[in-house]
Design a protein around this motif. Structure first.
Motif, PDB file in Angstrom:
ATOM      1  N   GLU A 107     -12.988   9.387  10.500  1.00  0.00           N
ATOM      2  CA  GLU A 107     -13.700   9.679  11.743  1.00  0.00           C
ATOM      3  C   GLU A 107     -14.693  10.829  11.544  1.00  0.00           C
ATOM      4  O   GLU A 107     -14.341  11.919  11.091  1.00  0.00           O
ATOM      5  CB  GLU A 107     -12.707  10.040  12.851  1.00  0.00           C
ATOM      6  N   GLY A 108     -15.960  10.557  11.838  1.00  0.00           N
ATOM      7  CA  GLY A 108     -17.005  11.566  11.738  1.00  0.00           C
ATOM      8  C   GLY A 108     -17.513  11.831  10.332  1.00  0.00           C
ATOM      9  O   GLY A 108     -18.321  12.738  10.134  1.00  0.00           O
ATOM     10  N   LYS A 109     -17.084  11.043   9.349  1.00  0.00           N
ATOM     11  CA  LYS A 109     -17.483  11.272   7.963  1.00  0.00           C
ATOM     12  C   LYS A 109     -18.663  10.373   7.568  1.00  0.00           C
ATOM     13  O   LYS A 109     -18.809   9.265   8.065  1.00  0.00           O
ATOM     14  CB  LYS A 109     -16.314  10.996   7.013  1.00  0.00           C
ATOM     15  N   ASP A 110     -19.493  10.895   6.675  1.00  0.00           N
ATOM     16  CA  ASP A 110     -20.580  10.102   6.091  1.00  0.00           C
ATOM     17  C   ASP A 110     -20.113   9.326   4.868  1.00  0.00           C
ATOM     18  O   ASP A 110     -20.641   8.259   4.554  1.00  0.00           O
ATOM     19  CB  ASP A 110     -21.740  11.006   5.657  1.00  0.00           C
ATOM     20  N   LEU A 111     -19.124   9.897   4.178  1.00  0.00           N
ATOM     21  CA  LEU A 111     -18.630   9.284   2.945  1.00  0.00           C
ATOM     22  C   LEU A 111     -17.120   9.468   2.851  1.00  0.00           C
ATOM     23  O   LEU A 111     -16.601  10.548   3.097  1.00  0.00           O
ATOM     24  CB  LEU A 111     -19.286   9.948   1.715  1.00  0.00           C
ATOM     25  N   MET A 112     -16.433   8.400   2.483  1.00  0.00           N
ATOM     26  CA  MET A 112     -15.008   8.475   2.172  1.00  0.00           C
ATOM     27  C   MET A 112     -14.832   8.168   0.694  1.00  0.00           C
ATOM     28  O   MET A 112     -15.304   7.144   0.201  1.00  0.00           O
ATOM     29  CB  MET A 112     -14.207   7.485   3.005  1.00  0.00           C
ATOM     30  N   VAL A 113     -14.164   9.077  -0.019  1.00  0.00           N
ATOM     31  CA  VAL A 113     -13.834   8.860  -1.426  1.00  0.00           C
ATOM     32  C   VAL A 113     -12.359   8.478  -1.500  1.00  0.00           C
ATOM     33  O   VAL A 113     -11.487   9.233  -1.068  1.00  0.00           O
ATOM     34  CB  VAL A 113     -14.103  10.117  -2.274  1.00  0.00           C
ATOM     35  N   ILE A 114     -12.095   7.291  -2.042  1.00  0.00           N
ATOM     36  CA  ILE A 114     -10.735   6.779  -2.154  1.00  0.00           C
ATOM     37  C   ILE A 114     -10.326   6.833  -3.618  1.00  0.00           C
ATOM     38  O   ILE A 114     -11.016   6.282  -4.478  1.00  0.00           O
ATOM     39  CB  ILE A 114     -10.636   5.318  -1.656  1.00  0.00           C
ATOM     40  N   GLU A 115      -9.223   7.495  -3.903  1.00  0.00           N
ATOM     41  CA  GLU A 115      -8.731   7.545  -5.277  1.00  0.00           C
ATOM     42  C   GLU A 115      -7.712   6.447  -5.503  1.00  0.00           C
ATOM     43  O   GLU A 115      -6.740   6.304  -4.755  1.00  0.00           O
ATOM     44  CB  GLU A 115      -8.095   8.907  -5.570  1.00  0.00           C
ATOM     45  N   GLY A 116      -7.938   5.656  -6.546  1.00  0.00           N
ATOM     46  CA  GLY A 116      -6.995   4.595  -6.880  1.00  0.00           C
ATOM     47  C   GLY A 116      -5.701   5.170  -7.429  1.00  0.00           C
ATOM     48  O   GLY A 116      -5.576   6.352  -7.735  1.00  0.00           O
ATOM     49  N   GLY A 117      -4.725   4.282  -7.570  1.00  0.00           N
ATOM     50  CA  GLY A 117      -3.413   4.728  -8.035  1.00  0.00           C
ATOM     51  C   GLY A 117      -3.061   4.143  -9.388  1.00  0.00           C
ATOM     52  O   GLY A 117      -3.028   2.935  -9.557  1.00  0.00           O
ATOM     53  N   GLY A 118      -2.817   5.004 -10.373  1.00  0.00           N
ATOM     54  CA  GLY A 118      -2.429   4.514 -11.691  1.00  0.00           C
ATOM     55  C   GLY A 118      -3.585   3.812 -12.366  1.00  0.00           C
ATOM     56  O   GLY A 118      -4.449   4.427 -12.966  1.00  0.00           O
ATOM     57  N   GLU A 119      -3.618   2.496 -12.242  1.00  0.00           N
ATOM     58  CA  GLU A 119      -4.709   1.692 -12.762  1.00  0.00           C
ATOM     59  C   GLU A 119      -5.033   0.590 -11.766  1.00  0.00           C
ATOM     60  O   GLU A 119      -4.414   0.495 -10.709  1.00  0.00           O
ATOM     61  CB  GLU A 119      -4.353   1.118 -14.132  1.00  0.00           C
ATOM     62  N   LEU A 120      -6.003  -0.224 -12.098  1.00  0.00           N
ATOM     63  CA  LEU A 120      -6.537  -1.214 -11.160  1.00  0.00           C
ATOM     64  C   LEU A 120      -5.467  -2.109 -10.544  1.00  0.00           C
ATOM     65  O   LEU A 120      -5.510  -2.426  -9.354  1.00  0.00           O
ATOM     66  CB  LEU A 120      -7.579  -2.071 -11.885  1.00  0.00           C
ATOM     67  N   THR A 121      -4.464  -2.506 -11.344  1.00  0.00           N
ATOM     68  CA  THR A 121      -3.475  -3.478 -10.866  1.00  0.00           C
ATOM     69  C   THR A 121      -2.275  -2.846 -10.171  1.00  0.00           C
ATOM     70  O   THR A 121      -1.447  -3.569  -9.608  1.00  0.00           O
ATOM     71  CB  THR A 121      -2.967  -4.327 -12.044  1.00  0.00           C
ATOM     72  N   THR A 122      -2.156  -1.520 -10.197  1.00  0.00           N
ATOM     73  CA  THR A 122      -1.020  -0.868  -9.541  1.00  0.00           C
ATOM     74  C   THR A 122      -1.002  -1.212  -8.056  1.00  0.00           C
ATOM     75  O   THR A 122      -2.003  -1.110  -7.375  1.00  0.00           O
ATOM     76  CB  THR A 122      -1.110   0.657  -9.708  1.00  0.00           C
ATOM     77  N   GLY A 123       0.168  -1.613  -7.550  1.00  0.00           N
ATOM     78  CA  GLY A 123       0.293  -1.986  -6.144  1.00  0.00           C
ATOM     79  C   GLY A 123       0.352  -3.471  -5.904  1.00  0.00           C
ATOM     80  O   GLY A 123       0.474  -3.924  -4.751  1.00  0.00           O
ATOM     81  N   GLY A 124       0.290  -4.252  -6.969  1.00  0.00           N
ATOM     82  CA  GLY A 124       0.263  -5.703  -6.807  1.00  0.00           C
ATOM     83  C   GLY A 124       1.491  -6.283  -6.134  1.00  0.00           C
ATOM     84  O   GLY A 124       1.401  -7.316  -5.457  1.00  0.00           O
ATOM     85  N   ILE A 125       2.624  -5.634  -6.262  1.00  0.00           N
ATOM     86  CA  ILE A 125       3.850  -6.190  -5.683  1.00  0.00           C
ATOM     87  C   ILE A 125       3.839  -6.145  -4.155  1.00  0.00           C
ATOM     88  O   ILE A 125       4.633  -6.837  -3.510  1.00  0.00           O
ATOM     89  CB  ILE A 125       5.110  -5.476  -6.209  1.00  0.00           C
ATOM     90  N   VAL A 126       2.955  -5.345  -3.573  1.00  0.00           N
ATOM     91  CA  VAL A 126       2.834  -5.304  -2.110  1.00  0.00           C
ATOM     92  C   VAL A 126       1.397  -5.626  -1.684  1.00  0.00           C
ATOM     93  O   VAL A 126       0.954  -5.223  -0.604  1.00  0.00           O
ATOM     94  CB  VAL A 126       3.275  -3.933  -1.539  1.00  0.00           C
ATOM     95  N   ASP A 127       0.682  -6.351  -2.524  1.00  0.00           N
ATOM     96  CA  ASP A 127      -0.693  -6.771  -2.220  1.00  0.00           C
ATOM     97  C   ASP A 127      -1.603  -5.572  -1.935  1.00  0.00           C
ATOM     98  O   ASP A 127      -2.447  -5.615  -1.033  1.00  0.00           O
ATOM     99  CB  ASP A 127      -0.716  -7.740  -1.020  1.00  0.00           C
ATOM    100  N   LEU A 128      -1.408  -4.506  -2.712  1.00  0.00           N
ATOM    101  CA  LEU A 128      -2.230  -3.310  -2.547  1.00  0.00           C
ATOM    102  C   LEU A 128      -2.781  -2.836  -3.891  1.00  0.00           C
ATOM    103  O   LEU A 128      -2.741  -1.645  -4.212  1.00  0.00           O
ATOM    104  CB  LEU A 128      -1.434  -2.182  -1.880  1.00  0.00           C
ATOM    105  N   THR A 129      -3.260  -3.769  -4.704  1.00  0.00           N
ATOM    106  CA  THR A 129      -3.994  -3.334  -5.894  1.00  0.00           C
ATOM    107  C   THR A 129      -5.241  -2.594  -5.424  1.00  0.00           C
ATOM    108  O   THR A 129      -5.615  -2.647  -4.251  1.00  0.00           O
ATOM    109  CB  THR A 129      -4.426  -4.527  -6.751  1.00  0.00           C
TER     110      THR A 129
END
Length: 358
Positions: A107-129
């Motif tokens: 809210e109110g931001k011009d840019l959001m920086v999202i940091e991934g977790g581990g590597e690209l495929t991390t989170g696949g078991i809950v559909d959150l790569t």
């Protein structure tokens, strides 16, 4: 508002430093910047309260007024993974939680920086790569990769294929001097010809690539048995479980390494002291080496560290220190800011007007 997700082809490619440095650069360009790490993966405990240090560092360095449960809505611990495999975590609920936290932070931001977790495929078991997160949050994806040999391009192309149209480009990080020419003259044109923009080639800096012997000794609660200087950098570890002759051949081919072996292996310790690439000895099990070994190490200026833990435990702790520990701090982010300013297309990544300190 623009959203950029920073992911990588493998762990330990500098996501935290790059993500926070980009956020700092964007703020210098007049943008209001937010940060989020949807999956907390750098944990010091398997259960309970989140202990991922990356969002805490981000909150401090970026001056964010945000709750930890929003900065890191999913604590991706081994316990969480086990529960997810047993069907006790609902992917839809998790995705909704991530989306709601994102909306709060954005809210109110011009840019959001999202940091991934581990590597690209991390989170696949809950559909959150990371690719899934990018789709969920309508983010462009900056892909980080190392580069030492041509075969590394395979991983970049595979990752680009997974990310699809959301790929902003690839940033090569910690590139050795000897690999620059290949990257600039051959790899970059090849990748761009395949639709993968190269947005930066950041040189390797030893201070960001490893830890000093002194830092390692502190993290391992080690006793230093020699007066040798402890300012040498260590980037890799060798395990002393081989015979002296074969060890010497192997040790002579390595560099910036620490040998981890039992304190009761003076034969191996003696051989290691003859290898110029071995920067220190880490002796496990609380066994003190013979005085002749300590004397030889002193003469050659090689620190000898003594730890009480067993070899396996020591290896795990030491590798974790090099992989993710002491170099994640304000100083690292400041240095990465300078490197990105000089070696990356910051405007293409974050947008905004050029400005701030040169």
């Amino acid at each position: 508002m623009k959203t950029v997700l920073v992911t990588s082809t493998a762990e330990s490619t500098g996501k935290t430093a790059v993500a926070l440095a980009l956020a700092k650069l964007a703020a210098e360009r007049g943008l209001s910047v937010g940060y989020m790490k949807p999956k907390g993966t750098r944990l010091q405990s398997n259960v309970g309260k989140t202990l991922d240090e990356d969002p805490m560092l981000a909150r401090e360095l970026l001056g964010l007024d945000a709750e930890m449960h929003d900065l890191e809505p999913v604590v991706y611990s081994p316990t969480f993974v086990e529960q997810a495999i047993r069907g006790r975590e609902d992917p839809d609920d998790l995705r909704e939680g991530v989306r709601e936290s994102f909306e709060t932070l954005a809210e109110g931001k011009d840019l959001m920086v999202i940091e991934g977790g581990g590597e690209l495929t991390t989170g696949g078991i809950v559909d959150l790569t990371d690719a899934d997160v990018a789709e969920l949050l309508d983010a462009e994806v900056l892909l980080l990769s190392r580069y030492e040999r041509g075969g590394d391009v395979d991983e970049v192309l595979a990752a680009a294929d997974d990310i699809g149209d959301r790929l902003l480009g690839v940033l090569f990080n910690a590139v050795p001097d000897g690999s620059f020419d290949d990257l600039e003259t051959e790899v970059t044109p090849f990748l761009e010809g395949r639709g993968v923009p190269v947005l930066g080639v950041v040189p390797r800096e030893q201070a960001l690539a490893g830890v000093t012997v002194a830092e390692l000794a502190d993290e391992l609660s080690a006793e230093q048995l020699t007066d040798a200087p402890a300012d040498a950098f260590v980037e890799r570890f060798l395990v002393g479980a081989m015979s002296g002759d074969s060890a010497l051949r192997h040790l002579r081919r390595t560099k910036d390494a620490a040998l981890i072996t039992g304190g009761d292996r003076p034969d191996l310790q003696r051989v290691a002291l003859e290898a110029p690439g071995v920067k220190c000895l880490i002796l496990t099990g609380g066994f003190r080496p013979p005085g002749a070994i300590v004397g030889a190490a002193e003469e050659r200026g090689v620190p000898v560290l003594l730890v009480q833990s067993d070899t396996l435990t020591t290896i795990e702790r030491a590798e974790d220190v090099v992989r993710s520990g002491r170099t994640r701090d304000a100083e690292t982010v400041a240095r990465m800011r300078d490197l990105l300013h000089d070696h990356a297309d910051v405007a293409a990544i974050v947008g905004g007007e050029a400005g701030g300190e040169e």
